[in-house]
Enzyme design. Structure first.
Site, PDB file in Angstrom:
ATOM      1  N   SER A 193       0.874  -1.184   0.000  1.00  0.00           N
ATOM      2  CA  SER A 193       0.000   0.000   0.000  1.00  0.00           C
ATOM      3  C   SER A 193       0.902   1.223   0.000  1.00  0.00           C
ATOM      4  O   SER A 193       1.525   1.525   1.027  1.00  0.00           O
ATOM      5  CB  SER A 193      -0.872   0.034   1.255  1.00  0.00           C
ATOM      6  OG  SER A 193      -1.616  -1.140   1.382  1.00  0.00           O
ATOM      7  N   LYS A 201      -7.274   1.748  -2.705  1.00  0.00           N
ATOM      8  CA  LYS A 201      -6.836   1.346  -1.352  1.00  0.00           C
ATOM      9  C   LYS A 201      -6.877   2.541  -0.387  1.00  0.00           C
ATOM     10  O   LYS A 201      -7.343   2.436   0.746  1.00  0.00           O
ATOM     11  CB  LYS A 201      -5.419   0.762  -1.428  1.00  0.00           C
ATOM     12  CG  LYS A 201      -4.761   0.484  -0.099  1.00  0.00           C
ATOM     13  CD  LYS A 201      -5.417  -0.649   0.660  1.00  0.00           C
ATOM     14  CE  LYS A 201      -4.781  -0.817   2.040  1.00  0.00           C
ATOM     15  NZ  LYS A 201      -5.422  -1.846   2.836  1.00  0.00           N
ATOM     16  N   LYS A 245       0.596   5.682   8.254  1.00  0.00           N
ATOM     17  CA  LYS A 245       1.326   5.665   6.971  1.00  0.00           C
ATOM     18  C   LYS A 245       0.356   5.831   5.805  1.00  0.00           C
ATOM     19  O   LYS A 245       0.584   6.613   4.882  1.00  0.00           O
ATOM     20  CB  LYS A 245       2.095   4.344   6.890  1.00  0.00           C
ATOM     21  CG  LYS A 245       2.921   4.109   5.653  1.00  0.00           C
ATOM     22  CD  LYS A 245       2.223   3.329   4.568  1.00  0.00           C
ATOM     23  CE  LYS A 245       1.922   1.907   4.942  1.00  0.00           C
ATOM     24  NZ  LYS A 245       1.311   1.141   3.833  1.00  0.00           N
TER      25      LYS A 245
HETATM   26  P1  NAD Z   1       5.781  -6.185   7.352  1.00  0.00           P
HETATM   27  O1  NAD Z   1       6.565  -5.060   7.933  1.00  0.00           O
HETATM   28  O2  NAD Z   1       5.341  -7.305   8.229  1.00  0.00           O
HETATM   29  O3  NAD Z   1       6.624  -6.853   6.145  1.00  0.00           O
HETATM   30  C1  NAD Z   1       7.399  -6.153   5.238  1.00  0.00           C
HETATM   31  C2  NAD Z   1       8.648  -6.974   4.950  1.00  0.00           C
HETATM   32  O4  NAD Z   1       9.406  -6.334   3.918  1.00  0.00           O
HETATM   33  C3  NAD Z   1       9.585  -7.099   6.153  1.00  0.00           C
HETATM   34  O5  NAD Z   1       9.824  -8.463   6.361  1.00  0.00           O
HETATM   35  C4  NAD Z   1      10.872  -6.351   5.723  1.00  0.00           C
HETATM   36  O6  NAD Z   1      12.030  -6.977   6.214  1.00  0.00           O
HETATM   37  C5  NAD Z   1      10.798  -6.484   4.214  1.00  0.00           C
HETATM   38  N1  NAD Z   1      11.518  -5.451   3.453  1.00  0.00           N
HETATM   39  C6  NAD Z   1      11.498  -4.101   3.639  1.00  0.00           C
HETATM   40  N2  NAD Z   1      12.245  -3.491   2.696  1.00  0.00           N
HETATM   41  C7  NAD Z   1      12.748  -4.467   1.891  1.00  0.00           C
HETATM   42  C8  NAD Z   1      13.584  -4.470   0.733  1.00  0.00           C
HETATM   43  N3  NAD Z   1      14.041  -3.347   0.215  1.00  0.00           N
HETATM   44  N4  NAD Z   1      13.899  -5.665   0.168  1.00  0.00           N
HETATM   45  C9  NAD Z   1      13.414  -6.821   0.674  1.00  0.00           C
HETATM   46  N5  NAD Z   1      12.616  -6.892   1.770  1.00  0.00           N
HETATM   47  C10 NAD Z   1      12.299  -5.722   2.378  1.00  0.00           C
HETATM   48  O7  NAD Z   1       4.525  -5.502   6.602  1.00  0.00           O
HETATM   49  P2  NAD Z   1       3.122  -6.182   6.223  1.00  0.00           P
HETATM   50  O8  NAD Z   1       2.194  -6.086   7.374  1.00  0.00           O
HETATM   51  O9  NAD Z   1       3.372  -7.495   5.583  1.00  0.00           O
HETATM   52  O10 NAD Z   1       2.567  -5.096   5.160  1.00  0.00           O
HETATM   53  C11 NAD Z   1       3.056  -5.019   3.839  1.00  0.00           C
HETATM   54  C12 NAD Z   1       2.167  -4.044   3.087  1.00  0.00           C
HETATM   55  O11 NAD Z   1       0.803  -4.510   3.095  1.00  0.00           O
HETATM   56  C13 NAD Z   1       2.141  -2.630   3.706  1.00  0.00           C
HETATM   57  O12 NAD Z   1       2.120  -1.675   2.673  1.00  0.00           O
HETATM   58  C14 NAD Z   1       0.831  -2.626   4.480  1.00  0.00           C
HETATM   59  O13 NAD Z   1       0.286  -1.317   4.625  1.00  0.00           O
HETATM   60  C15 NAD Z   1      -0.044  -3.499   3.604  1.00  0.00           C
HETATM   61  N6  NAD Z   1      -1.159  -4.139   4.308  1.00  0.00           N
HETATM   62  C16 NAD Z   1      -0.961  -4.689   5.539  1.00  0.00           C
HETATM   63  C17 NAD Z   1      -2.047  -5.289   6.198  1.00  0.00           C
HETATM   64  C18 NAD Z   1      -1.874  -5.891   7.573  1.00  0.00           C
HETATM   65  O14 NAD Z   1      -2.882  -6.178   8.224  1.00  0.00           O
HETATM   66  N7  NAD Z   1      -0.645  -6.116   8.040  1.00  0.00           N
HETATM   67  C19 NAD Z   1      -3.304  -5.326   5.592  1.00  0.00           C
HETATM   68  C20 NAD Z   1      -3.465  -4.796   4.322  1.00  0.00           C
HETATM   69  C21 NAD Z   1      -2.375  -4.200   3.687  1.00  0.00           C
END
Ligand code: NAD
Length: 294
Positions: free
Chosen positions: A95, A170, A238
């Site tokens: 997102s 979104k 965010k």
């Molecule tokens: P998270 O922080 O759990 O996971 C993100 C991962 O990306 C981490 O493991 C981090 O180490 C990795 N990362 C960061 N930069 C990187 C790079 N340059 N190269 C490789 N890996 C890298 O986040 P999440 O909860 O999985 O959310 C991911 C996206 O989905 C976000 O944009 C969030 O807003 C969206 N989202 C989350 C939810 C939720 O409930 N968690 C729901 C809908 C949407």
């Protein structure tokens, strides 16, 4: 299909596992080697960088926290574009700010790489179940080609329009949810201070025009004093930052979103960033000197 997957956090890990379960070949990369190893044990191929994935796959999916992370993973050193051959499709499911999606897509175009922005709605349980709602922007022919890949992760997959449209949808979702939670918090704090049982107010009004999925999910949590995420205040902050940046860029005033943002800022300042976003009620409880919690 052979799909690269970058970003195996709360959401990305189960999404990659669902791609494997649907019979796709998946090559994974993230910052943590232990996570790569876990996915490799589940049947994925281990990758060494975004560039490595891009050179081995037809499409690369990114599922990262925010715009700078996507920029870094795609345009940065050892990123997707470094290894990309012409015709690769980047599917960013993070997102992020739709203005940034368009800028990243422009950079990709210069190397013959096409981009879809396909963020998701629904949290970890839906990511595990493969029942996310996915909203996609980009070229329709790219969407058609990878629709089945998206359907391995979501039960609702909707094409919204050109690049950036997925994140516009979104952010619209996140604006409505934030303002709706704030409205619920305000109204139920009012009821509590009037001495009226919030649980009975909920029972009385949930079936009427004020009722909503947000009310059904979040008001019982407010009444229980349950702030366990769900969806964290920090992540919603965010999303509203991106919503306000994008709406300011086109002069589309968003006064209610701005108000909701200030409530999130209060919560961040009071160590509630890791709480579920239903913690908006804490702000109203503090203002009014009452509690909704039973
Ligand atoms: P998270 O922080 O759990 O996971 C993100 C991962 O990306 C981490 O493991 C981090 O180490 C990795 N990362 C960061 N930069 C990187 C790079 N340059 N190269 C490789 N890996 C890298 O986040 P999440 O909860 O999985 O959310 C991911 C996206 O989905 C976000 O944009 C969030 O807003 C969206 N989202 C989350 C939810 C939720 O409930 N968690 C729901 C809908 C949407």
């Amino acid at each position: 299909m052979k799909i690269g997957f970058i970003g195996l956090g709360i959401m990305g890990k189960p999404m990659a596992k669902n791609l494997l379960a649907a019979g796709h070949e998946v090559v994974v990369y993230t910052h943590k080697q232990a996570t790569i190893d876990e996915l490799a044990a589940a049947g994925a191929e281990a990758g060494t960088s975004g560039a490595d994935l891009a050179s081995r796959c037809e499409a690369v999916i990114t599922m990262l926290p925010n715009s700078p992370n996507v920029r870094d993973a795609v345009l940065g050193r050892n990123g997707v574009l470094e290894g990309a051959k012409e015709g690769l499709v980047l599917i960013d499911m993070s997102s992020i700010d739709p203005v940034e999606s368009r800028k990243i897509a422009e950079e990709c175009e210069k190397k013959g790489v096409s981009m879809l922005d396909a963020p998701v709605s629904g949290g970890e349980p839906m990511a595990i179940a493969g029942t996310l709602s996915i909203m996609a922007g980009g070229r329709k022919e790219d969407f058609d080609r990878f629709e089945d890949v998206l359907k391995a992760m979501g039960s609702s997959v909707v094409y919204v329009g050109p690049i950036g449209s997925g994140n516009v949808a979104k952010l619209a979702n996140q604006m409505i949810v934030a303002v709706n939670i704030a409205a619920c918090a305000e109204a139920f704090t009012f009821a509590a201070k009037m001495g009226t049982d919030p649980s009975l107010v909920f029972e009385a009004i949930k079936g009427g025009l004020a009722g909503s999925n947000v009310m059904n999910a979040k008001v019982p949590m407010m009444i229980e004093g349950n702030y366990k995420p769900g969806f964290r205040v920090a992540l919603h902050t965010k999303d509203l930052t991106n919503a306000l940046n994008a709406s300011h860029a086109i002069h589309a005033p968003a006064p209610f979103t701005a108000q909701a943002m200030e409530i999130f800022q209060y919560l961040n300042a009071h160590d509630c960033g890791a709480d579920d976003h239903d913690a908006m009620v804490k702000y109203y409880e503090e203002l009014s000197g009452t509690t909704v919690r039973k």
